[in-house]
Design an enzyme around this catalytic site. Structure first.
Site, PDB file in Angstrom:
ATOM      1  N   CYS A 130       0.729   7.823  -2.224  1.00 46.36           N
ATOM      2  CA  CYS A 130       1.727   6.830  -2.627  1.00 46.36           C
ATOM      3  C   CYS A 130       2.199   6.021  -1.420  1.00 46.36           C
ATOM      4  O   CYS A 130       3.051   6.470  -0.652  1.00 46.36           O
ATOM      5  CB  CYS A 130       2.917   7.540  -3.289  1.00 46.36           C
ATOM      6  SG  CYS A 130       4.203   6.395  -3.826  1.00 46.36           S
ATOM      7  N   CYS A 133       5.913   5.163  -1.423  1.00 50.03           N
ATOM      8  CA  CYS A 133       6.797   6.281  -1.058  1.00 50.03           C
ATOM      9  C   CYS A 133       6.741   6.552   0.444  1.00 50.03           C
ATOM     10  O   CYS A 133       7.762   6.823   1.069  1.00 50.03           O
ATOM     11  CB  CYS A 133       6.389   7.564  -1.781  1.00 50.03           C
ATOM     12  SG  CYS A 133       5.893   7.353  -3.484  1.00 50.03           S
ATOM     13  N   ASP A 134       5.546   6.526   1.029  1.00 49.20           N
ATOM     14  CA  ASP A 134       5.363   7.071   2.380  1.00 49.20           C
ATOM     15  C   ASP A 134       4.993   6.047   3.453  1.00 49.20           C
ATOM     16  O   ASP A 134       5.010   6.379   4.640  1.00 49.20           O
ATOM     17  CB  ASP A 134       4.251   8.146   2.360  1.00 49.20           C
ATOM     18  CG  ASP A 134       4.571   9.270   1.377  1.00 49.20           C
ATOM     19  OD1 ASP A 134       5.760   9.552   1.192  1.00 49.20           O
ATOM     20  OD2 ASP A 134       3.625   9.850   0.807  1.00 49.20           O
TER      21      ASP A 134
END
Ligand code: FAD
Ligand code: NAP
Length: 305
Positions: A130, A133-134
């Site tokens: 992701c 997300c990261d």
């Protein structure tokens, strides 16, 4: 007793809930997490009609907003089993059992694992599925993206805002991604490509990923490359474990429906990415949801006193 329980609050499930609730049915929308599904994992959506560009979480909020107005019960729960007995459908969650006259299965799909040594060891320590997300944790680093589809190329583009370079490794010499996305990647100075190649192993130290072994599938040559992070986008698997016993899936686990979104089980519909279909997108998910929401209304009108 609900008229319908919709399992999964991605775009398909939310649209099915909207259409069923607007028909005055008693509707439960169930998810094991926040509403929005896979849309929550994408920063920019550019192919949803009516928006030039919108973030996934914002589109999720917009889709969810009207559901309360029409009386949809949004419930939290991890579904572990689905049972049918006569005309009653039972949804077994970790917290209890819910009953309904109909079910709409909208559990979507989840990212596939690459299955190479090091992937599990370094999961969340340099290996990610992701970028939204990261990605921000990888500022200034050289990153590897695995895959050649829309997700891989689009997320590689997203990662260029943080990374020093982003290398896409693809097992063929031609991308699967839509042409418009491909062209953006080819034009981006930070993006490089390694063609006809697959990841053999992800290596690192005690803390995080340091190196990736990559094999050229034509020459069989294996080379080591320094990368600080590996983002894996090699496709999707259907989230159909909980309905595996119902006999409604194909060999790969995708649910087979007719054009009315009806499965081979009376009163059980399926919508969105979880279906056997050609194009897995937000637009097609909401289209499926609209059809199923309306079909649930017809089913309840005909079958329930
Ligand atoms: P999902 O969005 O997968 O939602 C399924 C829901 O079911 C989830 O909320 C999940 O928590 C829930 N669930 C699953 N199992 C259970 C269970 N056992 N119990 C309870 N709840 C459960 N499409 C586009 O059109 N444009 C884009 O730009 C785009 N970008 C994308 C970028 C990325 C990185 C990804 C991964 C996908 C992208 N897509 C895009 C595809 C799009 O997001 C999907 O096609 C769409 O979200 C499918 O919707 P869905 O409702 O069928 O399923
Ligand atoms: P996908 O389209 O199935 O692409 C998966 C990619 O990974 C393919 O290029 C495939 O190679 C490669 N691959 C598969 N297994 C591999 C392995 N073991 N090793 C190395 N490479 C492997 O999956 P996706 O990109 O995640 O997209 C999923 C769905 O979401 C699609 O329907 C897509 O259109 C949709 N989506 C849409 C958008 C958008 O509209 N902007 C964005 C993201 C996703 P091959 O090409 O050789 O098969």
């Amino acid at each position: 007793m609900y008229d319908t329980i919709i399992i999964g609050a991605g775009p398909a499930g939310m649209t099915a809930a909207l259409y069923a609730a607007r028909s005055n049915l008693k509707v439960a929308l169930l998810d094991r997490g926040i509403y929005g599904g896979q849309m929550n994992n994408t920063a920019e959506i550019e192919n949803y009609p009516g928006y030039d560009q919108i973030s996934g979480p914002e589109l999720a909020e917009n889709m969810f907003a009207p559901l309360a107005k029409f009386g949809v019960d949004f419930l939290y729960g991890q579904v572990i089993r689905v049972e049918t007995e006569d005309e009653i459908k039972r949804v077994v969650t970790e917290d209890g059992v819910l009953e309904a006259h109909t079910l709409v299965l909208a559990m979507g799909a989840q990212h596939r694992l690459l299955g190479v040594p090091g992937e599990d060891t370094y999961n969340s320590r340099g290996v990610s599925y992701c970028a939204v997300c990261d990605g921000a944790f990888f500022r200034g680093q050289d990153l590897l993206v695995v895959g050649g589809g829309d997700s891989a190329v689009e997320e590689a583009l997203y990662l260029t805002q943080f990374a020093n370079t982003v290398t896409i490794v693809h097992r063929r010499d031609e991308l699967r991604a839509q042409k418009v996305i491909q062209e953006r990647a080819f034009a981006n100075e930070k993006i490089r490509f390694i063609w006809d190649s697959v990841v053999e192993e992800i290596k690192g130290d005690d803390i995080k990923v340091q190196e990736v072994l990559i094999k050229n599938v034509k020459t069989e040559e294996v080379t080591a490359h320094a990368f600080g992070g590996v983002f894996i986008y090699v496709g999707l698997d259907p989230m159909t474990d909980v309905v595996a016993d119902l006999g409604i899936t194909d060999e790969q686990g995708w649910i087979v429906t007719d054009e009315q979104m009806l499965t081979s089980q009376s009163g059980i519909f399926a919508v969105g990415d979880i279906r056997q279909k050609q194009l897995r997108q937000i637009t097609t998910a909401v289209g499926d949801g609209a059809i199923a929401g309306q079909q649930v209304y017809h089913y309840v009108t005909e079958h329930v006193n």
